[in-house]
Design a protein around this motif. Structure first.
Motif, PDB file in Angstrom:
ATOM      1  N   SER A  42      -0.697  -4.647 -14.654  1.00  0.00           N
ATOM      2  CA  SER A  42      -0.652  -5.515 -13.482  1.00  0.00           C
ATOM      3  C   SER A  42      -1.533  -4.972 -12.357  1.00  0.00           C
ATOM      4  CB  SER A  42       0.786  -5.592 -12.966  1.00  0.00           C
ATOM      5  OG  SER A  42       1.206  -4.295 -12.577  1.00  0.00           O
ATOM      6  N   TYR A  43      -1.910  -5.858 -11.436  1.00  0.00           N
ATOM      7  CA  TYR A  43      -2.639  -5.416 -10.236  1.00  0.00           C
ATOM      8  C   TYR A  43      -1.737  -4.485  -9.426  1.00  0.00           C
ATOM      9  CZ  TYR A  43      -5.379  -5.425  -5.961  1.00  0.00           C
ATOM     10  OH  TYR A  43      -6.118  -5.024  -4.869  1.00  0.00           O
ATOM     11  N   SER A  44      -0.440  -4.844  -9.421  1.00  0.00           N
ATOM     12  CA  SER A  44       0.529  -4.057  -8.671  1.00  0.00           C
ATOM     13  C   SER A  44       0.468  -2.568  -9.057  1.00  0.00           C
ATOM     14  CB  SER A  44       1.909  -4.632  -8.975  1.00  0.00           C
ATOM     15  OG  SER A  44       2.872  -4.029  -8.209  1.00  0.00           O
TER      16      SER A  44
ATOM     17  N   LEU B  67      -4.938 -12.561   4.261  1.00  0.00           N
ATOM     18  CA  LEU B  67      -5.554 -13.522   3.347  1.00  0.00           C
ATOM     19  C   LEU B  67      -6.033 -12.824   2.075  1.00  0.00           C
ATOM     20  CD1 LEU B  67      -7.604 -15.646   5.930  1.00  0.00           C
ATOM     21  CD2 LEU B  67      -5.177 -15.722   5.378  1.00  0.00           C
ATOM     22  N   GLY B  68      -5.636 -13.366   0.933  1.00  0.00           N
ATOM     23  CA  GLY B  68      -5.947 -12.704  -0.343  1.00  0.00           C
ATOM     24  C   GLY B  68      -5.027 -11.505  -0.480  1.00  0.00           C
ATOM     25  N   CYS B  69      -3.716 -11.724  -0.234  1.00  0.00           N
ATOM     26  CA  CYS B  69      -2.747 -10.603  -0.157  1.00  0.00           C
ATOM     27  C   CYS B  69      -2.422 -10.045  -1.530  1.00  0.00           C
ATOM     28  CB  CYS B  69      -1.473 -11.074   0.515  1.00  0.00           C
ATOM     29  SG  CYS B  69      -0.613 -12.342  -0.447  1.00  0.00           S
TER      30      CYS B  69
ATOM     31  N   PRO C 111       1.974  -3.084  -4.038  1.00  0.00           N
ATOM     32  CA  PRO C 111       2.208  -2.225  -2.874  1.00  0.00           C
ATOM     33  C   PRO C 111       1.275  -2.537  -1.703  1.00  0.00           C
ATOM     34  CG  PRO C 111       1.389  -0.948  -4.763  1.00  0.00           C
ATOM     35  CD  PRO C 111       1.654  -2.331  -5.256  1.00  0.00           C
ATOM     36  N   ASN C 112       0.058  -3.007  -1.995  1.00  0.00           N
ATOM     37  CA  ASN C 112      -0.881  -3.265  -0.894  1.00  0.00           C
ATOM     38  C   ASN C 112      -0.507  -4.496  -0.079  1.00  0.00           C
ATOM     39  OD1 ASN C 112      -2.090  -1.245  -2.242  1.00  0.00           O
ATOM     40  ND2 ASN C 112      -3.983  -2.316  -2.730  1.00  0.00           N
ATOM     41  N   THR C 113       0.184  -5.431  -0.717  1.00  0.00           N
ATOM     42  CA  THR C 113       0.541  -6.686  -0.044  1.00  0.00           C
ATOM     43  C   THR C 113       1.333  -6.410   1.218  1.00  0.00           C
ATOM     44  OG1 THR C 113       0.614  -7.768  -2.172  1.00  0.00           O
ATOM     45  CG2 THR C 113       1.729  -8.900  -0.379  1.00  0.00           C
TER      46      THR C 113
ATOM     47  N   ASN D 116      -1.114 -15.049   2.342  1.00  0.00           N
ATOM     48  CA  ASN D 116      -1.891 -16.086   1.631  1.00  0.00           C
ATOM     49  C   ASN D 116      -2.560 -15.534   0.384  1.00  0.00           C
ATOM     50  OD1 ASN D 116      -5.161 -16.538   1.617  1.00  0.00           O
ATOM     51  ND2 ASN D 116      -4.025 -18.413   1.296  1.00  0.00           N
ATOM     52  N   ASP D 117      -2.612 -16.365  -0.631  1.00  0.00           N
ATOM     53  CA  ASP D 117      -3.462 -16.090  -1.792  1.00  0.00           C
ATOM     54  C   ASP D 117      -3.629 -17.416  -2.540  1.00  0.00           C
ATOM     55  OD1 ASP D 117      -4.491 -14.838  -4.410  1.00  0.00           O
ATOM     56  OD2 ASP D 117      -4.155 -13.080  -3.167  1.00  0.00           O
ATOM     57  N   LEU D 118      -4.395 -17.384  -3.619  1.00  0.00           N
ATOM     58  CA  LEU D 118      -4.578 -18.585  -4.425  1.00  0.00           C
ATOM     59  C   LEU D 118      -3.238 -18.996  -5.038  1.00  0.00           C
ATOM     60  CD1 LEU D 118      -7.952 -17.601  -6.130  1.00  0.00           C
ATOM     61  CD2 LEU D 118      -7.608 -19.370  -4.397  1.00  0.00           C
TER      62      LEU D 118
ATOM     63  N   GLY E 120      -3.212 -21.194  -1.251  1.00  0.00           N
ATOM     64  CA  GLY E 120      -4.404 -22.009  -0.991  1.00  0.00           C
ATOM     65  C   GLY E 120      -5.637 -21.139  -0.909  1.00  0.00           C
ATOM     66  N   SER E 121      -6.809 -21.776  -0.963  1.00  0.00           N
ATOM     67  CA  SER E 121      -8.038 -20.994  -0.870  1.00  0.00           C
ATOM     68  C   SER E 121      -8.388 -20.716   0.581  1.00  0.00           C
ATOM     69  CB  SER E 121      -9.201 -21.761  -1.510  1.00  0.00           C
ATOM     70  OG  SER E 121     -10.409 -21.089  -1.202  1.00  0.00           O
ATOM     71  N   PHE E 122      -8.752 -19.463   0.872  1.00  0.00           N
ATOM     72  CA  PHE E 122      -9.124 -19.143   2.253  1.00  0.00           C
ATOM     73  C   PHE E 122     -10.499 -19.699   2.630  1.00  0.00           C
ATOM     74  CE2 PHE E 122      -9.556 -14.648   0.306  1.00  0.00           C
ATOM     75  CZ  PHE E 122     -10.886 -14.835  -0.085  1.00  0.00           C
ATOM     76  N   PHE E 123     -11.136 -20.395   1.705  1.00  0.00           N
ATOM     77  CA  PHE E 123     -12.372 -21.088   2.094  1.00  0.00           C
ATOM     78  C   PHE E 123     -12.051 -22.450   2.697  1.00  0.00           C
ATOM     79  CE2 PHE E 123     -14.056 -18.197  -1.314  1.00  0.00           C
ATOM     80  CZ  PHE E 123     -14.687 -17.347  -0.423  1.00  0.00           C
TER      81      PHE E 123
ATOM     82  N   SER F 293      -7.924  -9.374   6.029  1.00  0.00           N
ATOM     83  CA  SER F 293      -8.207  -9.673   4.629  1.00  0.00           C
ATOM     84  C   SER F 293      -8.901  -8.473   4.009  1.00  0.00           C
ATOM     85  CB  SER F 293      -9.103 -10.913   4.526  1.00  0.00           C
ATOM     86  OG  SER F 293      -9.338 -11.204   3.165  1.00  0.00           O
ATOM     87  N   SER F 294      -8.330  -7.963   2.919  1.00  0.00           N
ATOM     88  CA  SER F 294      -8.995  -6.826   2.264  1.00  0.00           C
ATOM     89  C   SER F 294      -9.249  -7.136   0.796  1.00  0.00           C
ATOM     90  CB  SER F 294      -8.156  -5.549   2.408  1.00  0.00           C
ATOM     91  OG  SER F 294      -6.863  -5.734   1.908  1.00  0.00           O
ATOM     92  N   TYR F 295     -10.453  -6.830   0.381  1.00  0.00           N
ATOM     93  CA  TYR F 295     -10.888  -6.902  -1.014  1.00  0.00           C
ATOM     94  C   TYR F 295     -10.686  -8.287  -1.663  1.00  0.00           C
ATOM     95  CZ  TYR F 295     -11.501  -2.047  -0.110  1.00  0.00           C
ATOM     96  OH  TYR F 295     -11.920  -0.873   0.469  1.00  0.00           O
ATOM     97  N   GLY F 296     -10.766  -9.332  -0.852  1.00  0.00           N
ATOM     98  CA  GLY F 296     -10.710 -10.689  -1.391  1.00  0.00           C
ATOM     99  C   GLY F 296     -12.012 -11.446  -1.155  1.00  0.00           C
TER     100      GLY F 296
HETATM  101  N1  SAH Z   1      -5.571  -7.625  -0.250  1.00  0.00           N
HETATM  102  C1  SAH Z   1      -5.123  -6.963  -1.451  1.00  0.00           C
HETATM  103  C2  SAH Z   1      -5.554  -7.702  -2.707  1.00  0.00           C
HETATM  104  C3  SAH Z   1      -6.999  -7.662  -3.036  1.00  0.00           C
HETATM  105  S1  SAH Z   1      -7.323  -8.409  -4.585  1.00  0.00           S
HETATM  106  C4  SAH Z   1      -5.620  -5.547  -1.474  1.00  0.00           C
HETATM  107  O1  SAH Z   1      -6.447  -5.170  -0.629  1.00  0.00           O
HETATM  108  O2  SAH Z   1      -5.218  -4.792  -2.363  1.00  0.00           O
HETATM  109  C5  SAH Z   1      -8.167  -9.882  -4.061  1.00  0.00           C
HETATM  110  C6  SAH Z   1      -7.224 -11.024  -3.842  1.00  0.00           C
HETATM  111  O3  SAH Z   1      -7.966 -12.079  -3.219  1.00  0.00           O
HETATM  112  C7  SAH Z   1      -6.690 -11.599  -5.149  1.00  0.00           C
HETATM  113  O4  SAH Z   1      -5.291 -11.648  -5.138  1.00  0.00           O
HETATM  114  C8  SAH Z   1      -7.304 -12.969  -5.230  1.00  0.00           C
HETATM  115  O5  SAH Z   1      -6.481 -13.920  -5.859  1.00  0.00           O
HETATM  116  C9  SAH Z   1      -7.542 -13.297  -3.765  1.00  0.00           C
HETATM  117  N2  SAH Z   1      -8.542 -14.319  -3.550  1.00  0.00           N
HETATM  118  C10 SAH Z   1      -9.785 -14.411  -4.086  1.00  0.00           C
HETATM  119  N3  SAH Z   1     -10.392 -15.532  -3.676  1.00  0.00           N
HETATM  120  C11 SAH Z   1      -9.507 -16.167  -2.850  1.00  0.00           C
HETATM  121  C12 SAH Z   1      -9.549 -17.381  -2.114  1.00  0.00           C
HETATM  122  N4  SAH Z   1     -10.619 -18.161  -2.140  1.00  0.00           N
HETATM  123  N5  SAH Z   1      -8.472 -17.721  -1.357  1.00  0.00           N
HETATM  124  C13 SAH Z   1      -7.379 -16.922  -1.313  1.00  0.00           C
HETATM  125  N6  SAH Z   1      -7.280 -15.758  -2.003  1.00  0.00           N
HETATM  126  C14 SAH Z   1      -8.330 -15.392  -2.762  1.00  0.00           C
END
Ligand code: SAH
Length: 366
Positions: free
Chosen positions: A17-19, A59-61, A65-67, A97-99, A133-136, A150-153
């Motif tokens: 898992s990502y977790s 956004l993109g949570c 643990p990072n959430t 938020n996430d997809l 939903g999509s953050f776009f 928002s980190s790494y999304g």
């Molecule tokens: N913020 C967390 C997760 C990063 S993983 C951390 O830093 O660990 C990237 C996340 O962004 C994924 O869960 C993915 O589903 C989400 N993501 C990617 N594109 C997205 C979009 N358009 N809208 C919302 N979430 C999105």
């Protein structure tokens, strides 16, 4: 390929898992902790409404643990600033938020435990909400949000760029990528990032703050190998499977990772083009694979353990893309080969196990 419908990090809390495999991203978030704390403290001190309620969004949570790590940093920063000012802590609303395909159930199941562990009297009352939903696209009503993180999304694109030429042998931008391909990638990123900024500029209140951290580049050449280190072993693994007749060559040729790793200059130019934000801080930093070292690794096999952890973290993030394109049957095989390939590359050059992040702290103009 519709990212909104199919893209997700691996859900649940299991081994793949990502977790369980988000240590690199965690290390990246910790490097931005100071910026988050500073933004919250300034927001609180400069915006009178924030002494009552602070509304934030991550956004993109994802899940794991990072959430809740980012929420915890914010909550502690609010408590600290309240103490400093001698005020009662404001209430905090946290929008996660996430997809829609994200594993929100796992997040919500872990919330009671997370809240029980928050025993400090000064901690603000928190209200958590899930926002699929999509953050776009727009996610919140106009001028309602004080802080966005928002980190790494944001390095993930909304869709695969439309390419006029084949990116032969590569699955992301590399030294051999045709110029038309790198141009198409940048254009897709530009469109997505500007769209993201527009939506957020409508949702944030004047003076609201936003911190974005994403994979990036230290220079302005998008075909520089630095961003390809992590993808090259996956391309090699797939190519190996093509030569063994396990993967169709055309399928391989049409597989391009929908991601873009911008430089700080590209971010600066796009923020200035859009015009609704002032840049408070903009920098890049490295996250090293050694971050993944745990007590579990036997010293003699430490490097091997780190590479296996690295391969798992790649798999947790990109498995849905690989499965969607090639089918689920190849997953174990391809990621086992990925780990072996990466181990070989890293045994020659450890630098290829470090990742560039770009982080920008923005203030919404009044
Ligand atoms: N913020 C967390 C997760 C990063 S993983 C951390 O830093 O660990 C990237 C996340 O962004 C994924 O869960 C993915 O589903 C989400 N993501 C990617 N594109 C997205 C979009 N358009 N809208 C919302 N979430 C999105």
């Amino acid at each position: 390929m519709d990212m909104v419908k199919m893209f997700h990090m691996n859900g649940g809390i299991g081994d793949e898992s990502y977790s369980s495999n988000s240590g690199l991203q965690r290390a990246g978030i910790m490097k931005t902790q100071g910026s988050i704390e500073e933004a919250i403290s300034e927001l609180y001190k400069n915006n009178p409404s924030c002494t009552k309620t602070i509304i934030m969004a991550d956004l993109g949570c994802s899940v794991g643990p990072n959430t809740l790590l980012v929420s915890s940093i914010v909550i502690n920063a609010v408590a600290k600033t309240s103490l400093e000012l001698g005020l009662k802590s404001p209430e905090v609303q946290i929008n996660l938020n996430d997809l829609p395909t994200n594993d929100f159930n796992t997040i919500f199941t872990s919330l009671p435990e997370h809240q029980e562990n928050s025993t400090n009297d000064h901690l603000p009352l928190c209200y958590f909400t899930g926002v699929p939903g999509s953050f776009f696209n727009r996610l919140f009503p106009s001028k309602t949000i004080n802080f966005i993180h928002s980190s790494y999304g944001l390095h993930w694109l909304s869709k695969r760029p439309e390419l006029e030429e084949i990116n032969k042998g590569s699955i992301y931008l590399s030294r051999t990528t045709p110029e038309s391909v790198s141009r198409a990638y940048y254009q897709q990123f530009q469109k997505d990032f500007l769209g993201f900024l527009k939506c957020r500029s409508e949702e944030l209140v004047g003076g609201g703050r936003m911190i974005l951290t994403l994979l990036g580049r230290t220079n302005d050449d998008s075909r520089d190998e630095e961003s390809y280190y992590v993808w090259r072993p996956l391309a090699m693994a797939l190519q190996e499977m093509v030569s063994e007749g396990l993967v169709d060559e055309e399928k391989f040729d049409s597989f391009n990772i929908p991601l873009y790793t911008p430089s700080t200059n590209e971010i600066k130019n796009l923020v200035e083009t859009q015009g609704f934000f002032r840049i408070d801080r903009l920098e890049h930093f490295y996250v090293y694979m050694e971050t993944l070292k745990t007590d579990k690794f036997d010293e003699a096999y430490e490097d091997e353990g780190i590479v296996r952890a690295l391969a798992k973290s790649m798999r947790a993030a990109s498995e849905s893309l690989v499965a969607n394109h090639f089918g689920e049957a190849i997953l174990d095989n391809v990621f086992t080969r990925y780990a072996k390939r990466y181990a070989k590359i890293l045994s020659c050059n450890k630098e290829k196990g470090r990742y560039v992040s770009v982080t920008v702290s923005l203030i919404k103009k009044e």
